[in-house]
Design an enzyme around this catalytic site. Structure first.
Site, short mmCIF file in Angstrom:
data_model
loop_
_atom_site.label_atom_id
_atom_site.label_comp_id
_atom_site.label_asym_id
_atom_site.label_seq_id
_atom_site.Cartn_x
_atom_site.Cartn_y
_atom_site.Cartn_z
N HIS A 69 2.17 77.21 40.44
CA HIS A 69 1.14 78.07 39.85
C HIS A 69 0.98 77.75 38.37
O HIS A 69 1.91 77.31 37.70
CB HIS A 69 1.37 79.57 40.07
CG HIS A 69 2.63 80.19 39.52
ND1 HIS A 69 3.91 79.72 39.77
CD2 HIS A 69 2.80 81.30 38.75
CE1 HIS A 69 4.79 80.51 39.20
NE2 HIS A 69 4.16 81.47 38.56
N HIS A 105 7.91 85.48 42.90
CA HIS A 105 8.06 86.83 42.33
C HIS A 105 6.76 87.46 41.79
O HIS A 105 6.82 88.38 40.98
CB HIS A 105 9.12 86.81 41.23
CG HIS A 105 8.72 86.07 39.99
ND1 HIS A 105 9.62 85.45 39.17
CD2 HIS A 105 7.51 85.86 39.41
CE1 HIS A 105 8.97 84.88 38.15
NE2 HIS A 105 7.69 85.13 38.28
N GLU A 109 9.29 77.52 36.83
CA GLU A 109 10.21 78.58 37.31
C GLU A 109 11.12 78.07 38.43
O GLU A 109 12.21 78.61 38.65
CB GLU A 109 9.40 79.79 37.82
CG GLU A 109 8.70 80.56 36.70
CD GLU A 109 7.83 81.71 37.22
OE1 GLU A 109 7.40 82.52 36.38
OE2 GLU A 109 7.56 81.80 38.45
N HIS A 168 9.83 87.95 31.58
CA HIS A 168 8.51 87.51 31.10
C HIS A 168 8.20 88.19 29.78
O HIS A 168 7.29 89.02 29.70
CB HIS A 168 7.43 87.84 32.12
CG HIS A 168 7.62 87.16 33.46
ND1 HIS A 168 8.56 87.56 34.38
CD2 HIS A 168 6.98 86.12 34.01
CE1 HIS A 168 8.48 86.78 35.44
NE2 HIS A 168 7.54 85.90 35.26
#
Ligand code: DHB
Ligand code: FE
Length: 281
Positions: free
Chosen positions: A194, A13, A241, A60
């Site tokens: 990431h 995303h 995530e 977030h």
């Protein structure tokens, strides 16, 4: 006839992907290989859209600041506005919800012992809008109602993969007991490897990511046993995530799914992009 889950979609995303779409940069050499991986999915979704998308994503610190951190939050509103994340809200359509199905799922899943937070007003950030943009391009309106389901993977403690998997099972049961013949897709978003900060910023782990895709397809119940610290060590702090993908996978049938699309590309911004489409058989 009752509602049923027909397929699940998995995708990263990255906010820069949203900016590339909004600023007309998708054909640039850096971005073209990323978007090429979604051409199949866009056609597939256009040709046979579901009635509702149940979209598992993470906020977030946009809708939920450090003042209040629900572990699992279901959006029961009639609509959800794209959030202003600091650069202004993305120029994308308002997300239309499905209050009846969302309320039914909340009722069923909470009675199955998952303590969901019910959210009647919420803005949605790139965690939700970028997956929609990747799969739908730039439509005037999203193809169907979307139920936002936010998972806390930002502020520790985060839920385990095992709990996410079991929650997927409870969502499957909830959808199957909704008394309307709706075709429902469930999307699991975020990831893949990431890390955005600290000495390991920029970490990507291709081997681990691809092994995760193999296991998510073929051996998800076992993959769900992986402790959260393994995600963080192997896939970076934001790699956590990926537990959200287990919610979507847990909502699928027990029979092996048909793999309609599998895509992996490094990098998009600081992130390894992974994308799967699995259809129930
Ligand atoms: C990036 C990735 C994310 O998942 C996010 O939430 C923010 C930024 C990135 O790769 O830049
Ligand atoms: Fe993120």
């Amino acid at each position: 006839m009752s509602a049923r889950i027909t397929a699940s979609v998995y995708t990263s995303h990255v906010p820069a992907i949203g900016a590339a779409i909004d600023l007309g940069k998708t054909a640039e050499p850096y971005w073209q290989p990323v978007f090429a991986g979604y051409e199949f999915g866009k056609r597939w979704l256009r040709d046979d859209p579901p009635d509702v998308i149940f979209l598992v994503y993470n906020d977030h610190a946009t809708a939920f600041s450090l003042e209040m951190i629900p572990t699992f939050a279901i959006g029961t509103a009639a609509e959800f506005a794209p959030a202003d994340e600091g650069w202004g809200p993305r120029p994308v359509p308002t997300v239309i919800g499905h209050p009846e199905l969302a309320s039914h799922i909340a009722q069923s899943v909470i009675q199955d012992d998952f303590d969901l937070t019910i959210v009647n007003k919420m803005d949605v950030d790139h965690g939700l809008t970028v997956p929609l943009s990747l799969m739908c391009g730039q439509p005037q309106a999203w193809p169907c109602p979307v139920i936002p389901f936010a998972v806390n993977v930002v502020q520790y403690p985060v839920p385990s993969g095992r709990r996410c998997w079991q929650l997927g099972r409870a969502i499957r049961k909830a959808v199957a007991s909704f008394d309307r013949p709706l075709k429902v897709q469930i999307w699991g978003t975020g990831g893949m490897s990431h890390q955005l900060q600290g000495p390991r910023a920029g970490l990507i782990n291709r081997d681990w990511d691809n092994r995760f895709l193999d296991r998510l397809i073929a051996d998800p119940a076992d993959l769900a046993q992986l402790p959260h610290i393994d995600y963080v060590r192997e896939a970076g702090s934001e790699g956590i995530e990926l537990v959200m993908w287990l919610i979507a996978r847990g909502a699928m049938s027990d029979a092996p799914p048909r793999v309609l699309q599998r895509f992996y590309h490094v990098p998009a911004s600081n992130t390894a992009v992974g994308h799967l489409i699995l259809e129930n058989t």
